[in-house]
Design a protein around this motif. Structure first.
Motif, short mmCIF file in Angstrom:
data_model
loop_
_atom_site.label_atom_id
_atom_site.label_comp_id
_atom_site.label_asym_id
_atom_site.label_seq_id
_atom_site.Cartn_x
_atom_site.Cartn_y
_atom_site.Cartn_z
N TYR A 357 0.84 -1.20 0.00
CA TYR A 357 0.00 0.00 0.00
C TYR A 357 0.88 1.26 0.00
N GLN A 358 2.02 1.18 0.65
CA GLN A 358 2.95 2.32 0.62
C GLN A 358 3.37 2.61 -0.83
N GLY A 359 3.43 1.59 -1.66
CA GLY A 359 3.72 1.79 -3.08
C GLY A 359 2.63 2.59 -3.77
N VAL A 360 1.37 2.41 -3.32
CA VAL A 360 0.26 3.21 -3.86
C VAL A 360 0.44 4.67 -3.44
N VAL A 361 0.73 4.87 -2.15
CA VAL A 361 0.92 6.23 -1.63
C VAL A 361 2.08 6.92 -2.34
N ASP A 362 3.13 6.16 -2.63
CA ASP A 362 4.32 6.73 -3.28
C ASP A 362 4.15 6.89 -4.79
N GLY A 363 2.98 6.52 -5.32
CA GLY A 363 2.73 6.69 -6.74
C GLY A 363 3.39 5.64 -7.63
N LYS A 364 3.75 4.51 -7.03
CA LYS A 364 4.42 3.47 -7.82
C LYS A 364 3.45 2.41 -8.33
N LEU A 365 2.24 2.37 -7.77
CA LEU A 365 1.26 1.32 -8.08
C LEU A 365 -0.13 1.94 -7.96
N SER A 366 -1.04 1.53 -8.83
CA SER A 366 -2.41 2.02 -8.68
C SER A 366 -3.11 1.22 -7.58
N LEU A 367 -4.19 1.80 -7.08
CA LEU A 367 -4.99 1.10 -6.06
C LEU A 367 -5.48 -0.25 -6.58
N ALA A 368 -5.93 -0.26 -7.83
CA ALA A 368 -6.45 -1.51 -8.41
C ALA A 368 -5.33 -2.56 -8.55
N ARG A 369 -4.16 -2.08 -8.95
CA ARG A 369 -3.04 -3.01 -9.14
C ARG A 369 -2.55 -3.56 -7.79
N TRP A 370 -2.65 -2.73 -6.75
CA TRP A 370 -2.33 -3.18 -5.38
C TRP A 370 -3.17 -4.42 -5.05
N VAL A 371 -4.47 -4.30 -5.22
CA VAL A 371 -5.36 -5.42 -4.89
C VAL A 371 -5.10 -6.61 -5.81
N GLU A 372 -4.84 -6.31 -7.07
CA GLU A 372 -4.63 -7.40 -8.03
C GLU A 372 -3.39 -8.22 -7.68
N THR A 373 -2.28 -7.54 -7.33
CA THR A 373 -1.03 -8.28 -7.10
C THR A 373 -0.98 -8.99 -5.75
N ILE A 374 -1.77 -8.51 -4.77
CA ILE A 374 -1.72 -9.16 -3.45
C ILE A 374 -2.88 -10.12 -3.21
N ALA A 375 -3.92 -10.06 -4.05
CA ALA A 375 -5.10 -10.91 -3.78
C ALA A 375 -5.64 -11.60 -5.03
N THR A 376 -6.02 -10.82 -6.03
CA THR A 376 -6.75 -11.41 -7.15
C THR A 376 -5.88 -12.33 -8.01
N THR A 377 -4.72 -11.83 -8.42
CA THR A 377 -3.87 -12.67 -9.29
C THR A 377 -3.35 -13.92 -8.59
N PRO A 378 -2.87 -13.82 -7.33
CA PRO A 378 -2.47 -15.08 -6.69
C PRO A 378 -3.62 -16.10 -6.62
N ALA A 379 -4.83 -15.63 -6.40
CA ALA A 379 -5.97 -16.57 -6.37
C ALA A 379 -6.19 -17.19 -7.76
N ARG A 380 -6.11 -16.36 -8.79
CA ARG A 380 -6.32 -16.88 -10.16
C ARG A 380 -5.15 -17.76 -10.60
N MET A 381 -3.94 -17.33 -10.26
CA MET A 381 -2.73 -18.06 -10.69
C MET A 381 -2.74 -19.48 -10.14
N PHE A 382 -3.28 -19.63 -8.93
CA PHE A 382 -3.17 -20.93 -8.26
C PHE A 382 -4.51 -21.60 -8.01
N GLY A 383 -5.48 -21.31 -8.89
CA GLY A 383 -6.70 -22.12 -8.91
C GLY A 383 -7.62 -21.96 -7.71
N MET A 384 -7.75 -20.75 -7.19
CA MET A 384 -8.67 -20.53 -6.06
C MET A 384 -9.73 -19.47 -6.38
N TYR A 385 -9.73 -19.00 -7.61
CA TYR A 385 -10.63 -17.93 -8.03
C TYR A 385 -11.87 -18.54 -8.67
N PRO A 386 -13.05 -17.99 -8.46
CA PRO A 386 -13.40 -16.76 -7.76
C PRO A 386 -13.78 -16.96 -6.29
#
Ligand code: DUC
Ligand code: ZN
Ligand code: ZN
Length: 468
Positions: A357-386
């Motif tokens: 989240y500090q990366g979001v504050v620092d302008g390095k990552l969007s809010l959406a990408r924050w959630v995607e990289t820490i939650a959504t993509t790992p779930a999809r990558m490893f067969g736990m989505y949706p």
């Protein structure tokens, strides 16, 4: 458990963006997502005003109780998953271990025995293969079909411990191509590293800093490249490079992805924030705190900026922790006088959500990408989505209320991991996990712990959503 309740007044964030919405939870799952104020009125409400409502984070890379260098990672499934929950994590995927000579299913059974009844949040397993034999190849099929394990980690490093040679790697990749599993690769050239380690020790270079200096990025890039070539020979078997730390390794992944290859990679908070110079500046043996593999890289090169860019461009799809804690006392200290005996690992399962989240504050990552990289993509990558990784009707009610105006101070004195130091000691960062809900049960509420050991259930995973 609260039965049914409405999370009201917050901003729901997912991989496609953020919008004000109210979330109805019924039992263990999400029943509906409403435009603000459109949900049922005659129901208990949780006030989320001023907070982000995000899917519970998924840490796809942890090592609770990992045996390493004559000791074990210091977090048990109990202490480690409780700490994870404090940090907004509602699912971990830990690495079950087949040791050399062990039957794969026996290694898996031992891991279930450690975890079952002890977890505060849900958990799944990857399987580390310690020796690719005919039996292990058969076991890969059985684990995919019957055990809910669809990913296998191989090591190009650690000869004599976890290491697989190229022939073994190729056979495992061919099997994965056939049964749809993901090959996860620890990409460092172990035999070459061992030569550099021996030479350093012969020169009397025994301090912790020599751990990093004997693992140059060329040996990570070479192994990454070799893994990508081998996966190509195995008919483009899906390949996921774990804990990618360095610019030259990232270049290999980016080039493969530009060619449309089935190659993915993760990085970890330590590579985004910490450097070899942090370790170099530490007095005496203190540098042992930052000994992990792959190692921290120099701040005088462009690694950190390149990794943040990789997260934005999706050359890095996931941020996991590689949580592998060891105490200084009696554990890291095994390497006093010989850096090669320091158990490898950094513990950060509790801090990934805040650090990113500090990366979001620092302008390095969007809010959406924050959630995607820490939650959504790992779930999809490893067969736990949706079931995991998204706030949507039918998904598990794994939800975090995140306070963007809160502050988090990281310290061994206050963290919940079973570790007598912190790699981020004294760091103050923006944002704070406020409330954590796991399958409809409040685990953390307004910062106070409400969870219990045994709440967490084993998650049987399917194949990756990213298979083509
Ligand atoms: N790297 C670590 O730092 N610890 C455990 C295993 C690994 O690959
Ligand atoms: Zn590894
Ligand atoms: Zn690991």
């Amino acid at each position: 458990t609260k039965g049914s309740f409405l999370i009201k007044g917050g901003t729901v964030v997912g991989p496609t963006g953020a919008s004000p919405a109210d979330v109805l939870v019924d039992g263990e799952t999400i029943a509906a997502v409403f435009a603000p104020g459109r949900g049922p009125a005659d129901i208990e409400t949780i006030d989320a005003t001023g907070r982000y409502v995000i899917p519970g984070a998924v840490d796809a890379h942890t090592h609770m109780e990992l045996p390493f260098g004559g000791t074990h990672a210091s977090d048990t499934f109990d202490t480690g998953t409780r700490a994870a929950a404090f940090g907004g994590v509602t699912t971990i995927i830990d690495f079950a271990v087949q040791r050399y000579g062990e039957v794969v299913q026996d290694g898996l059974a031992a891991w279930h025995a450690k975890a079952e009844g002890n977890c505060h949040i849900d958990y799944g397993f990857h399987m580390i293969l310690g020796g690719v034999t005919d039996d292990a190849l058969k076991a890969m099929d059985q684990l995919v079909t019957d055990e809910g394990i669809s990913s296998f980690k191989l090591f190009m490093a650690y000869p004599g411990v976890f290491y697989s040679d190229d022939g073994q790697i190729l056979r495992a990749m061919q099997k994965a191509r056939d049964n749809g599993a993901m090959i996860m690769m620890h990409a460092e050239n172990g035999p070459a590293i061992d030569v550099l380690v021996k030479q350093a020790l012969e020169r009397g270079e025994t301090d912790p800093i020599h751990h990093g200096l004997t693992r140059p990025q060329e040996l990570e890039a070479e192994a990454t490249s070799r893994a990508i070539w081998l996966a190509g020979v195995a008919a483009d078997c899906p390949l996921y490079i774990v804990h990618l730390s360095a610019s030259k390794a990232l270049e290999q992944v980016a080039a493969a992805r530009d060619q449309g290859r089935n190659v993915f990679a993760e990085t970890c908070p330590q590579y985004l924030y910490l450097t070899l110079e942090d370790q170099l500046g530490a007095p005496g043996f203190e540098g042992a705190k930052w000994v992990c593999s792959t190692p921290l890289r120099s701040k005088h090169e462009s690694h950190r900026a390149d990794l943040w860019r990789g997260l934005r461009t999706n050359d890095l799809a996931v941020v996991s922790t590689d949580h592998c804690p060891f105490c200084m006392k009696d554990q890291k200290e095994l390497g006093l006088g010989d850096f090669s005996k320091i158990p490898n690992g950094i513990g950060s399962v509790e801090h990934r959500v805040d650090l990113l989240y500090q990366g979001v504050v620092d302008g390095k990552l969007s809010l959406a990408r924050w959630v995607e990289t820490i939650a959504t993509t790992p779930a999809r990558m490893f067969g736990m989505y949706p079931r995991k990784g998204v706030i949507a009707p039918g998904s598990d009610a794994d939800i975090v209320l995140y306070d963007p105006n809160g502050r988090t101070r990281i310290s061994a004195a206050t963290h919940h991991m079973n570790m007598d130091h912190s790699a981020w000691e004294g760091w103050e960062i923006d944002g704070k996990v406020d409330t954590v809900i796991s399958r409809g049960t409040f685990v953390v509420q307004d910062g106070a712990y409400q969870g219990r050991k045994g709440h967490g259930r084993y998650v049987r995973r399917g194949l990756s959503d990213y298979l083509v």
